[in-house]
Motif scaffolding. Structure first.
Motif, PDB file in Angstrom:
ATOM      1  N   VAL A 133       0.849  -1.181   0.000  1.00 14.09           N
ATOM      2  CA  VAL A 133       0.000   0.000   0.000  1.00 14.09           C
ATOM      3  C   VAL A 133       0.888   1.235   0.000  1.00 14.09           C
ATOM      4  O   VAL A 133       2.006   1.215   0.546  1.00 14.09           O
ATOM      5  CB  VAL A 133      -0.940   0.005   1.234  1.00 14.09           C
ATOM      6  CG1 VAL A 133      -0.143   0.085   2.524  1.00 14.09           C
ATOM      7  CG2 VAL A 133      -1.942   1.138   1.151  1.00 14.09           C
ATOM      8  N   ASP A 140      -5.613   4.669   3.353  1.00 10.57           N
ATOM      9  CA  ASP A 140      -5.323   3.457   2.587  1.00 10.57           C
ATOM     10  C   ASP A 140      -4.578   2.430   3.440  1.00 10.57           C
ATOM     11  O   ASP A 140      -4.825   1.227   3.339  1.00 10.57           O
ATOM     12  CB  ASP A 140      -4.493   3.801   1.349  1.00 10.57           C
ATOM     13  CG  ASP A 140      -5.282   4.604   0.329  1.00 10.57           C
ATOM     14  OD1 ASP A 140      -6.525   4.577   0.392  1.00 10.57           O
ATOM     15  OD2 ASP A 140      -4.647   5.258  -0.524  1.00 10.57           O
ATOM     16  N   SER A 143      -7.011   0.852   5.758  1.00  9.27           N
ATOM     17  CA  SER A 143      -7.893  -0.088   5.060  1.00  9.27           C
ATOM     18  C   SER A 143      -7.202  -1.423   4.782  1.00  9.27           C
ATOM     19  O   SER A 143      -7.863  -2.456   4.643  1.00  9.27           O
ATOM     20  CB  SER A 143      -8.356   0.523   3.733  1.00  9.27           C
ATOM     21  OG  SER A 143      -9.134   1.680   3.960  1.00  9.27           O
TER      22      SER A 143
END
Length: 396
Positions: A133, A140, A143
């Motif tokens: 990521v 992000d 997540s």
């Protein structure tokens, strides 16, 4: 700071157990083992291995490695350090210590090429799930975290795009989810930032780079609490990654001048970045000191002044013939597949560190054939700026 601590620890002989003299320079203990006269002495030595008060076999403990570990612990403001044979040895030994089948790792998509290989090719062989990521956006990162996430792994400044990781936010996220935050500080060094002070659990350095600073020794370090380092140490021994005494001795020599070298390199990088941003042949400059850098505000919170990183990258036209001419016109800077030395060095990520990564994936994270990574040295900034400005005319 670094010069003072090495003087304090080494010149008094306090880092070398049993050394009764006060040498001006630390001795090199280039021996594979130490001897005793009685079994009682041997038992006593083995009982003190974990506290480094006595020495047995070279892979287990060595005075040069222990002395270097004490200095690294001071620089990173950690309780204890482990010296490994390389930065990759430090990374793999640490990950193999704390991961088991079924665990999950969140790591930066823009990372050192071989770190990506460890995440994508090595760990997955042992049943560890991994997710890449971009750390540009903490939403992000959050997540990507799963119930089985055991480690969040990032570089302070990503190699080679220079994207920053918000270390305090990453630490909070990791700990909230019962995970550990491991941070690679190679690009920034403990002179710019101490990740442990911002909540990281473990900090790793490739000492081959800026910490040694002279492009002549290979080594890595892991710094954390004594509890964590004591867990990594036997794994490092099993994997054969402990640092070599001679390399440790060489790196110690380099550390004597780190307080002179690295601040100038970081200052030079900020000046060179500002100059290259104005050059018509350069379409983008990645360095956190620039106000145009997307994470400049974060940089001002993590670092002080222009002391951010001696690393930067630029984007030039994707014309390899002109790129060759550009490299040939440089006088001070030169091409080297490494970084952190006293001379300014360039590297082409698409050719070396990320050469095995598919082009589409590279472009997705910002690495194009026109990217050149620059490790800025200790030359006079005016000379560097003039050198690059003249050489970039190759793109006319």
């Amino acid at each position: 700071m670094a010069y003072s601590i090495t003087s304090e620890l080494l010149y008094k002989g306090e880092s070398i157990p049993g050394l009764s003299l006060n040498p001006e320079a630390i001795p090199l203990f280039e021996t594979t083992a130490f001897t005793w006269k009685t079994l009682s002495e041997a038992k006593e030595a083995y009982s003190k291995i974990s506290s480094a008060q006595d020495f047995t076999y070279i892979r287990t403990c060595n005075p040069n490695r222990q002395a270097l570990a004490e200095v690294i612990s001071y620089l990173e403001n950690g309780e204890k350090s482990l010296i490994c044979s390389s930065g990759m040895g430090a990374i793999t030994s640490t990950l193999l210590t704390f991961l088991k089948p079924g665990d999950h790792v969140v790591y930066g998509s823009c990372c050192y090429g071989e770190t990506l290989d460890v995440m994508q090719k090595l760990l997955t062989k042992f049943g560890v799930e991994t997710t890449s990521v971009s750390f540009d956006n903490m939403a992000d990162v959050e997540s990507a975290v799963k119930p089985n996430t055991a480690i969040i792994y990032c570089e302070v400044a990503a190699n080679p795009c220079m994207n920053l990781a918000d270390i305090p936010a990453c630490a909070e996220l990791a700990h909230k989810n019962g995970a550990m935050l491991i941070v690679d500080n190679t690009f920034t060094t403990p002179l710019a930032i101490r990740p442990l002070d911002f909540g990281a659990d473990i900090v790793i350095n490739s000492m081959t780079k800026f910490i040694n600073g002279h492009s002549d020794a290979l080594g890595g370090s892991v710094t954390a609490s004594a509890k964590l380092i004591n867990q990594i140490t036997p794994v490092s021994m099993y994997c054969g990654t402990p640092g070599d005494p001679f390399a440790s001795w060489m790196i110690m020599r380099g550390i004597h001048t780190i307080g002179l070298r690295v601040p100038k390199q970081m200052s030079n990088a900020a000046k060179l970045a500002a100059a290259l941003e104005q050059d018509p042949h350069v379409t983008k400059v990645n360095h956190p000191s620039l106000k145009s850098f997307p994470q400049h505000e974060l940089a001002t919170r993590l670092f002080k002044g222009d002391q951010m990183s001696a690393m930067m990258s630029i984007i030039v036209p994707e014309d390899l013939d002109k790129m060759d001419k550009f490299l040939g016109k440089l006088h001070f800077a030169h091409y080297v597949p490494s970084l952190g030395g006293v001379r300014t060095a360039l590297q082409h990520p698409c050719t070396s560190s990320h050469g095995h990564t598919p082009d589409a994936e590279r472009r997705k994270i910002g690495i194009t054939p026109g990217m050149i990574r620059i490790s800025v040295g200790i030359e006079e900034p005016e000379d560097l700026i003039a050198d690059f400005t003249e050489a970039l005319k190759a793109f006319d």
